[in-house]
Scaffold this active site. Structure first.
Site, PDB file in Angstrom:
ATOM      1  N   GLY A  14      42.828  24.199  88.293  1.00 35.17           N
ATOM      2  CA  GLY A  14      43.175  25.635  88.554  1.00 35.17           C
ATOM      3  C   GLY A  14      44.532  25.810  88.918  1.00 35.17           C
ATOM      4  O   GLY A  14      45.059  27.049  88.986  1.00 35.17           O
ATOM      5  N   CYS A  45      24.903  42.785  66.250  1.00 28.32           N
ATOM      6  CA  CYS A  45      26.061  42.751  65.373  1.00 28.32           C
ATOM      7  C   CYS A  45      25.417  43.499  64.053  1.00 28.32           C
ATOM      8  O   CYS A  45      24.359  43.136  63.787  1.00 28.32           O
ATOM      9  CB  CYS A  45      26.261  41.066  64.938  1.00 28.32           C
ATOM     10  SG  CYS A  45      27.231  41.078  63.595  1.00 28.32           S
ATOM     11  N   CYS A  88      25.131  40.354  61.227  1.00 25.02           N
ATOM     12  CA  CYS A  88      24.275  39.280  61.370  1.00 25.02           C
ATOM     13  C   CYS A  88      23.077  39.420  62.341  1.00 25.02           C
ATOM     14  O   CYS A  88      22.395  38.823  62.442  1.00 25.02           O
ATOM     15  CB  CYS A  88      25.122  37.871  61.954  1.00 25.02           C
ATOM     16  SG  CYS A  88      25.438  37.848  63.646  1.00 25.02           S
ATOM     17  N   CYS A 108      30.545  40.844  65.239  1.00 23.45           N
ATOM     18  CA  CYS A 108      30.663  39.594  66.296  1.00 23.45           C
ATOM     19  C   CYS A 108      32.147  39.439  66.326  1.00 23.45           C
ATOM     20  O   CYS A 108      32.896  39.440  64.986  1.00 23.45           O
ATOM     21  CB  CYS A 108      30.107  38.270  65.484  1.00 23.45           C
ATOM     22  SG  CYS A 108      28.516  38.227  65.750  1.00 23.45           S
ATOM     23  N   CYS A 145      29.488  34.335  63.341  1.00 27.63           N
ATOM     24  CA  CYS A 145      28.709  35.597  62.501  1.00 27.63           C
ATOM     25  C   CYS A 145      28.523  35.151  60.868  1.00 27.63           C
ATOM     26  O   CYS A 145      27.617  35.259  60.482  1.00 27.63           O
ATOM     27  CB  CYS A 145      29.748  36.557  62.318  1.00 27.63           C
ATOM     28  SG  CYS A 145      28.874  38.304  61.812  1.00 27.63           S
TER      29      CYS A 145
END
Lengths: 193, 291
Positions: B31, B240, B243, B265, B271
């Protein structure tokens, strides 16, 4: 002028530097990302007493911008000449080293190595610690990079517990033995087995 | 000039060593933003020069590279970076998340769960999460040093005071292993939970700002929030349209001037994989034929 060196100094580096250092770095990256895991590296033939893994780490990380400290038995004429030719790294005292190399005993006291600054903790030393053997057993490791718990045959635990207590300051260690290496970043929590 | 005129993966070896040293320190201090000597790359800042340098320093000839831009493999940024490494490193490329060993991403984490051994490289525009709250680098550096992150909570609180909820939808700040507050790059906050405890190595490169940071696998990453306003990973409340996936992050696409829209997507590989497996959405060609 220094005396002419033995021609063996010229050999033992990477034959294909770009590709071999890429593979070597991926091993170092995997080791540092997953403390305690063993990585096997090849491609360097440094002069005795350096291990293959220590040589690979030097070739991959050291260059003229990286001050290197050789501790104890690692500080030989042959090793100095090999590093000068293959890395071009300046050799310095322990206090100003970015990379220090030697056995755990020779590196003592480790408190003399740079721990980084509170605002720049990355400016710390990386210790390449040569061990007679390296196995995934011994001290218990927890922390970033470790799913549950890992084990590593550390030379001791007190120094690493103290190092972790200073987080985010601290040194990071690469342990080398033969062609095997493992890492212990400062973020790892070390516990006695 | 032939492509052989370049070193493997474009960058010279000394530059790669410099980036590699920064990457190892970044993994050791999860980080924390490690400064590095970012190079000019043959693409403009903002096109992923940081990610490209990190990828170049990591690639080996054995790697299989995937590049996505907002989840898509076929957008300009993704295509040009993928071709860049095809030419300069000769690596194999793929659009499949599962087959890739190195994935460079702009602003998404793939829907398919990552595995151990994979590396996810993020392109980061502004690596400093506190930058828009405190423009001075000297001050933000001191704030990280002292773990002085109150200002970030004030910002999130002001969101709640103004909008009734934390309105930050992307680049949602996280705290890494209880120490450093980190910008996860402009990924939607929907992706934030995937940062934590991820089996893959996550590397972040900011070229213009010359910063590298990292998350080792299985690192604990917490999205900042309040007890009474807990973090929620949000997405468009649809499935979606191609899909039918209900759990993936969606892009909204305007389809005419009358306000018609569809949701698809954002992850194209996810997808197409679902469509190939026979899943259908509201607007997929097959479902129209059936109707």
């Amino acid at each position: 002028m220094t005396a002419p060196q033995d021609a063996s100094v010229l050999s033992g580096g990477f034959v294909e530097p770009a590709v071999q250092s890429a593979h070597a770095f991926r091993a170092l990256l995997a080791a540092m990302a997953r403390p305690g895991t063993m990585q096997t590296v090849t491609g360097a033939q440094p002069p005795a007493p350096l291990s293959v893994a220590a040589g690979v780490a030097l070739l991959t990380l050291a260059d003229p911008t990286v001050p290197v400290h050789l501790a104890g038995a690692a500080d030989t004429e042959a090793v100095r000449a090999w590093i000068a030719f293959h890395c071009g790294a300046p050799l310095v005292a322990a206090e100003s080293a970015a990379i220090a190399l030697g056995t755990w005993d020779a590196l003592q006291p480790v408190s003399r190595f740079s721990m980084g600054l509170p605002d720049y903790p990355d400016r710390s030393a990386t210790l390449i610690v040569e061990l007679p053997a390296l196995t995934a057993s011994g001290a218990h490791l927890r922390g970033p990079g470790i799913r549950d718990r890992a084990e590593l045959s550390l030379p001791e635990t007190a120094a690493f517990i103290a190092n972790r207590a200073r987080f985010p300051l601290g040194f990071d260690c690469l342990f080398t033995s033969g062609s095997t290496l493992a890492a212990l970043p400062r973020s790892t929590i070390v516990e006695n087995a | 000039m032939s492509d052989d005129a370049y070193n493997f993966a474009y960058l010279d070896e000394q530059t790669k060593r410099m980036i590699r040293r920064a990457l190892l320190k970044a993994l050791a201090i999860p980080g924390y933003q490690v400064p590095f000597a970012s190079r000019e790359m043959p693409m403009p800042y903002g096109w992923g020069t940081g990610g490209v340098q990190v990828t170049a320093a990591c690639l080996t000839p054995d790697d299989v590279l995937k590049v996505i831009d907002q989840g898509a493999d076929d957008t300009t940024n993704a295509v040009s970076i993928r071709r860049f490494f095809q030419r300069t490193a000769g690596v194999a490329t793929t659009e499949s998340t599962a087959e890739a060993t190195v994935i460079q991403t702009r602003h998404r984490i793939p829907e398919t769960p990552l595995t151990e051994g994979q590396i996810l490289v993020y392109q980061v525009p502004i690596p400093e999460p506190l930058r828009f709250l405190e423009p001075r680098e000297t001050e933000t550096r001191k704030m990280h040093e002292l773990e002085e992150y109150g200002l970030m909570h004030v910002k999130l609180y002001e969101d709640i005071a103004r909008h009734g909820e934390i309105a930050t939808a992307y680049a949602y700040p996280v705290k890494v292993e209880g120490r450093y507050v980190m910008d996860p790059s402009p990924i939607p906050k929907f992706d934030n939970p995937k940062l934590s405890d991820n089996p893959a190595i996550q590397l972040f490169g900011a070229g213009r700002e010359s910063r590298i940071y990292a998350l080792p696998p299985y690192t604990q990453v917490v999205s900042l929030d309040f007890e009474d306003h807990p973090f929620r990973a949000s997405k468009a409340d649809h499935a979606c349209d191609l899909c039918g996936a209900a759990e993936s992050y969606l892009d909204e696409v305007i389809t005419d001037d009358a306000g018609s829209r569809m949701f698809v997507c954002s992850d194209t590989d996810f997808c197409t994989g679902r469509q190939a497996a026979g899943h259908r959405g509201r607007l997929s060609p097959l479902s129209k034929e059936i109707a």
